[in-house]
Design an enzyme around this catalytic site. Sequence first.
Site, PDB file in Angstrom:
ATOM      1  N   LYS A 209      13.188   9.175   4.816  1.00 33.72           N
ATOM      2  CA  LYS A 209      14.420   9.350   5.595  1.00 33.72           C
ATOM      3  C   LYS A 209      15.169  10.603   5.161  1.00 33.72           C
ATOM      4  O   LYS A 209      15.570  11.433   5.978  1.00 33.72           O
ATOM      5  CB  LYS A 209      15.310   8.117   5.459  1.00 33.72           C
ATOM      6  CG  LYS A 209      16.576   8.188   6.324  1.00 33.72           C
ATOM      7  CD  LYS A 209      17.483   6.984   6.100  1.00 33.72           C
ATOM      8  CE  LYS A 209      16.883   5.727   6.649  1.00 33.72           C
ATOM      9  NZ  LYS A 209      17.836   4.583   6.602  1.00 33.72           N
ATOM     10  N   GLU A 215       8.717  10.290  -5.255  1.00 32.97           N
ATOM     11  CA  GLU A 215       7.282  10.042  -5.155  1.00 32.97           C
ATOM     12  C   GLU A 215       6.700  10.632  -3.869  1.00 32.97           C
ATOM     13  O   GLU A 215       5.645  11.278  -3.883  1.00 32.97           O
ATOM     14  CB  GLU A 215       6.997   8.530  -5.200  1.00 32.97           C
ATOM     15  CG  GLU A 215       7.385   7.847  -6.494  1.00 32.97           C
ATOM     16  CD  GLU A 215       8.795   7.273  -6.467  1.00 32.97           C
ATOM     17  OE1 GLU A 215       9.084   6.383  -7.278  1.00 32.97           O
ATOM     18  OE2 GLU A 215       9.603   7.720  -5.608  1.00 32.97           O
ATOM     19  N   GLY A 271      14.519   0.171   4.813  1.00 34.41           N
ATOM     20  CA  GLY A 271      13.130   0.553   4.616  1.00 34.41           C
ATOM     21  C   GLY A 271      12.158  -0.594   4.809  1.00 34.41           C
ATOM     22  O   GLY A 271      11.113  -0.449   5.448  1.00 34.41           O
ATOM     23  N   ARG A 272      12.491  -1.753   4.265  1.00 31.96           N
ATOM     24  CA  ARG A 272      11.568  -2.888   4.342  1.00 31.96           C
ATOM     25  C   ARG A 272      11.603  -3.570   5.708  1.00 31.96           C
ATOM     26  O   ARG A 272      10.857  -4.529   5.930  1.00 31.96           O
ATOM     27  CB  ARG A 272      11.899  -3.899   3.236  1.00 31.96           C
ATOM     28  CG  ARG A 272      13.331  -4.428   3.253  1.00 31.96           C
ATOM     29  CD  ARG A 272      13.644  -5.155   1.953  1.00 31.96           C
ATOM     30  NE  ARG A 272      15.022  -5.590   1.833  1.00 31.96           N
ATOM     31  CZ  ARG A 272      16.016  -4.815   1.421  1.00 31.96           C
ATOM     32  NH1 ARG A 272      15.799  -3.555   1.114  1.00 31.96           N
ATOM     33  NH2 ARG A 272      17.249  -5.303   1.302  1.00 31.96           N
ATOM     34  N   GLU A 357      13.081  -7.798  -2.502  1.00 37.46           N
ATOM     35  CA  GLU A 357      14.075  -6.729  -2.464  1.00 37.46           C
ATOM     36  C   GLU A 357      15.300  -7.178  -1.681  1.00 37.46           C
ATOM     37  O   GLU A 357      16.425  -6.761  -1.971  1.00 37.46           O
ATOM     38  CB  GLU A 357      13.474  -5.467  -1.844  1.00 37.46           C
ATOM     39  CG  GLU A 357      14.335  -4.216  -2.051  1.00 37.46           C
ATOM     40  CD  GLU A 357      13.618  -2.945  -1.676  1.00 37.46           C
ATOM     41  OE1 GLU A 357      13.030  -2.301  -2.569  1.00 37.46           O
ATOM     42  OE2 GLU A 357      13.629  -2.589  -0.480  1.00 37.46           O
ATOM     43  N   HIS A 388     -10.880 -20.142  -5.161  1.00 33.35           N
ATOM     44  CA  HIS A 388     -11.773 -20.044  -6.305  1.00 33.35           C
ATOM     45  C   HIS A 388     -11.099 -19.364  -7.493  1.00 33.35           C
ATOM     46  O   HIS A 388     -11.775 -18.941  -8.424  1.00 33.35           O
ATOM     47  CB  HIS A 388     -13.050 -19.305  -5.900  1.00 33.35           C
ATOM     48  CG  HIS A 388     -13.865 -20.051  -4.900  1.00 33.35           C
ATOM     49  ND1 HIS A 388     -14.900 -20.892  -5.262  1.00 33.35           N
ATOM     50  CD2 HIS A 388     -13.766 -20.127  -3.546  1.00 33.35           C
ATOM     51  CE1 HIS A 388     -15.417 -21.436  -4.167  1.00 33.35           C
ATOM     52  NE2 HIS A 388     -14.749 -20.986  -3.118  1.00 33.35           N
ATOM     53  N   LYS A 508      14.775   4.717 -11.327  1.00 31.69           N
ATOM     54  CA  LYS A 508      14.482   6.017 -10.742  1.00 31.69           C
ATOM     55  C   LYS A 508      15.366   7.103 -11.343  1.00 31.69           C
ATOM     56  O   LYS A 508      14.904   8.215 -11.627  1.00 31.69           O
ATOM     57  CB  LYS A 508      14.685   5.947  -9.226  1.00 31.69           C
ATOM     58  CG  LYS A 508      13.631   5.114  -8.506  1.00 31.69           C
ATOM     59  CD  LYS A 508      14.080   4.677  -7.128  1.00 31.69           C
ATOM     60  CE  LYS A 508      14.389   5.820  -6.212  1.00 31.69           C
ATOM     61  NZ  LYS A 508      14.711   5.354  -4.838  1.00 31.69           N
TER      62      LYS A 508
END
Length: 552
Positions: A209, A215, A271-272, A357, A388, A508
């Site tokens: 954005k 990153e 964002g999510r 979040e 399993h 961050k």
Amino acid sequence: MNVTEPLTKRPAWNALETHYHEVKGLHLRALFADDPKRGERLSAEAAGIYLDYSKNRVTGETIKLLLQLAEQSGLRGRIDAMFRGDRINISENRAVLHVALRAPEGASIVVDGENVVPQVHAVLAKMSDFADRVRIGTWKGHTGKRIRNVINIGIGGSDLGPVMAYEALKHYSERALTFRFVSNIDGTDFAEATHDLDPAETLFIVSSKTFTTLETMTNAHTARAWLLAGLGGDAKSVAKHFVAVSTNAAEVTKFGIDTANMFGFWDWVGGRYSMDSAIGLSTMLAIGPESFRAMLAGFHEVDEHFRTAPFERNLPVLMGLLAVWYGNFFGAQTVAVLPYEQYLKRFPAYLQQLTMESNGKHVTLDGDTVTYDTGAIYWGEPGTNGQHSFYQLIHQGTRLIPCDFIAFARTLNPLGEHHDMLLANVFAQGEALAFGKTLEQVRADGSPDWLVPHRTFEGNRPSNTILLPQLTPAALGKLVALYEHSVFTQGAIWHIDSFDQWGVELGKVLATRIIPELSGKQEPQAKHDSSTNALIRRYRKLKQVSPSDGNS
């Protein structure tokens, strides 16, 4: 009802506390034996989703009290406020309008006096035009070659949503295009994503954005250097191999991307909650604009169900209230999401961000410290693989782990009896968790006495079963919306802000301070705690050592 009253003071909460002590010893065996129609009665269906919640440790009284808690917590008002465009993300003073991303043309959702729906559809039209050009080959790279590889660069919601959607809808994707996703700042992620690709045939989507995310922009600049190295260093090539999903035109231009190829979104999209915005450009490139719009229609169908359906038949509300029941009264710390569909292999990882979040908060909307648990830990794997491995703990461990089983009646890849066998496992696992196997049943099977305790299953392990006809783009939209609104319901009950994420910031910020201390030539001054200082010194020492020195 005064919804600002603390949660633990609300009448329904206190009634639920009393009720919990009355029913916590009840076993699902008895609940089903006493009510032959329980399986039909405790189910709900909407938008093509069938929810069987009968294998939960609830009675009719439990559901009644949970519904009262929803009313006393002002859930209806919170839902209306979100759809109205109110600024319910209070810590950032923002509206929360992911529902506008899938509103049909002609709808009206107003933010600050402006209907945002036409803006949404303008971006969708721009995305569709671009996607069509790439898919049919009229969008060419710098050398005139057709684009055959698409790499999405993002992180968090700008990665998890696109990755999950691509894997979920791979059956519908354009197989002539290769799709890869880079998110980790670990250089291995980028190196492996590009190692066998031709830069002349590769398109990068940079999703940020602000166009400043550490990153994402580190990987984007690495991608730029990789492209230029492969195309002779001509900076003009960037404009033919990079597009941006961003709102920062200045930074996009500075990077070398033509702003005509910049796809925007808005600060009322978290964002999510953004996989159905321009962040989903890679999804649209993969499945095409028509299928993308079908996915949006699926989202919208569940949005409308959530907005209008009575709470007692409202699927996201019921799921959210059950999550509160287990988290706050039974003390359950985790929820397992178990899709019996290989295409949904990344769905649990996607839900981890959506749920944790959103609701991993320790203060209320008023800034007061919460005195109850919020935000369960979500995790899971596709069936039958998990059977399993970790199912052992769910069946016979000491922790109560509510489970969501997700299944589809029709497979996209019919191969003999595979699908019947898969669905048999879904239904069998829910049945085994609920009813277990008693000492008497184990003995009747002929087990020796010493082995009986090991082969006994307590049962009474709760689960939901979510059944849909088939995994389609629309079905994926419905599933995601179902969980989005379940998360919303939980946050409304807990009186927290489900739409900020300050918890991701501190690490961050500290990382940006440490980076020069790791890369600088001079030994840094000790500015941290003794542990962090020692780790920095050890890292600086180790990175100077070659594996050939025998210290690898």
